[in-house]
Motif scaffolding. Sequence first.
Motif, PDB file in Angstrom:
ATOM      1  N   ASP A 106       0.964  -1.100  -0.072  1.00 59.14           N
ATOM      2  CA  ASP A 106      -0.002   0.114   0.087  1.00 59.14           C
ATOM      3  C   ASP A 106       0.542   1.320   0.055  1.00 59.14           C
ATOM      4  OD1 ASP A 106      -2.625  -0.841  -0.001  1.00 59.14           O
ATOM      5  OD2 ASP A 106      -3.070  -0.858   1.902  1.00 59.14           O
ATOM      6  N   LEU A 140       1.146   4.176  -3.080  1.00 58.76           N
ATOM      7  CA  LEU A 140       0.726   5.466  -3.092  1.00 58.76           C
ATOM      8  C   LEU A 140       1.993   6.508  -3.080  1.00 58.76           C
ATOM      9  CD1 LEU A 140      -1.393   4.950   0.610  1.00 58.76           C
ATOM     10  CD2 LEU A 140      -2.246   5.720  -1.978  1.00 58.76           C
ATOM     11  N   ARG A 148      -4.553  -3.014  -8.801  1.00 63.19           N
ATOM     12  CA  ARG A 148      -4.396  -1.670  -8.144  1.00 63.19           C
ATOM     13  C   ARG A 148      -4.315  -0.680  -9.223  1.00 63.19           C
ATOM     14  NH1 ARG A 148      -1.844  -1.764  -2.749  1.00 63.19           N
ATOM     15  NH2 ARG A 148      -1.516  -3.953  -2.249  1.00 63.19           N
ATOM     16  N   VAL A 182       1.468   3.793   7.209  1.00 60.89           N
ATOM     17  CA  VAL A 182       0.554   3.016   6.755  1.00 60.89           C
ATOM     18  C   VAL A 182       0.598   1.736   7.617  1.00 60.89           C
ATOM     19  CG1 VAL A 182      -0.207   1.592   4.731  1.00 60.89           C
ATOM     20  CG2 VAL A 182       0.645   3.864   4.401  1.00 60.89           C
ATOM     21  N   ARG A 242      -3.270   4.992   9.321  1.00 56.09           N
ATOM     22  CA  ARG A 242      -3.585   4.553   8.145  1.00 56.09           C
ATOM     23  C   ARG A 242      -4.079   5.293   7.012  1.00 56.09           C
ATOM     24  NH1 ARG A 242      -4.424  -1.520   8.646  1.00 56.09           N
ATOM     25  NH2 ARG A 242      -2.207  -1.382   9.560  1.00 56.09           N
ATOM     26  N   ARG A 249      -3.570   7.406   3.781  1.00 57.19           N
ATOM     27  CA  ARG A 249      -4.061   7.061   2.534  1.00 57.19           C
ATOM     28  C   ARG A 249      -4.900   8.127   1.922  1.00 57.19           C
ATOM     29  NH1 ARG A 249      -6.563   1.147   4.369  1.00 57.19           N
ATOM     30  NH2 ARG A 249      -4.396  -0.188   3.588  1.00 57.19           N
ATOM     31  N   ALA A 285      -3.885   9.983  -1.639  1.00 57.01           N
ATOM     32  CA  ALA A 285      -4.773   9.717  -2.729  1.00 57.01           C
ATOM     33  C   ALA A 285      -5.179  10.934  -3.111  1.00 57.01           C
ATOM     34  CB  ALA A 285      -5.747   8.857  -2.403  1.00 57.01           C
TER      35      ALA A 285
END
Length: 326
Positions: free
Chosen positions: A84, A88, A120, A152, A158, A162, A166
């Motif tokens: 993740d 990111l 993804r 994360v 987390r 994120r 994003a």
Amino acid sequence: MLVHWLNVPAFRSPHRIDDGAAEYSGRWTADLGAWAVVLDRGVDHREVYREITAAGSIAVTHVMEIRRRDGLTFTPRDVDPVLDALHLGMSFALGRWVAPVLPVGFDRNGARVWEQWAARRCDPGAPGAPRWWFHQHEWEPAELLDLLVIRVDEPELRFTARFLMAGAVLSAAGGFCEQRIMTAVAALEHLTWTTLVKRGSISKSAYEKLEPTSERLARLLDAASIDGTLDSSACPNLAAFAHEQPAGERSGPRILHKVRNMIVHPTSDGHALYERFDGLVTEAWLLAHHYLVLLVLHDLGYRGSVQKILRPGGWEGDVEAVPWVS
């Protein structure tokens, strides 16, 4: 674990690769918390990337090895936050979605014991976008990813990590400028709430009473030593628009929120937004993205350099230290 990467451009990867048929420079390594990663650029990267760009397609450009630095075994659940963070962080550095896909896990004997076929997000082709990272500074993604893996990996941190990452990627490219402004301002509001209320000393009621609402953003900019004044050479239309406002309402945060409100709560036919000040909305987007990128980096504790998103012209590679360390 081996994981394939989609649509990653070439960047400085100084270590040598010898695949038996060819030897070339193209290996990048980093220690990210408890993890060690090795990213290899494909020997045919130039041709593949040219085809990706011309056709607006998606293809594998790199392969990464992920191990624990202490040599111990791990489970797919252990490494999922790392994937993740890599997804990111690399996308944030490049200003568009690139993706680690098709991870394959091996046991101590080299036998394949696990694989994942979930998709993804990845942007097709190589769309242009404002990019704060200069690709010749290969050590800076390592610093960024090391900080992000820690965030994360913590359940309490987390969601915010994120959401902010994003938001920064989505506000860099894709959609209309108005949509990018909305995305960036939403992420900025999330960050001001998290910083001032959740992790700070301001109560919810005191936060809601902060007037104007742009004062919340101004406080974060001040704490990070980020200049909140409008540079007329970088944002001439925003500066001209600000000049028509009362003397105390001409700062960058004030004008950004005013433009945002004019889009969300229109009271006229958009004459000021699209006709009197040509380029006003575009400059508001760039300013919002500029604030978001710097504040995300500040929140992570990043201390490297950045390319200025607002600079009018200039050369790629004109970097400067982040303002909180200069």
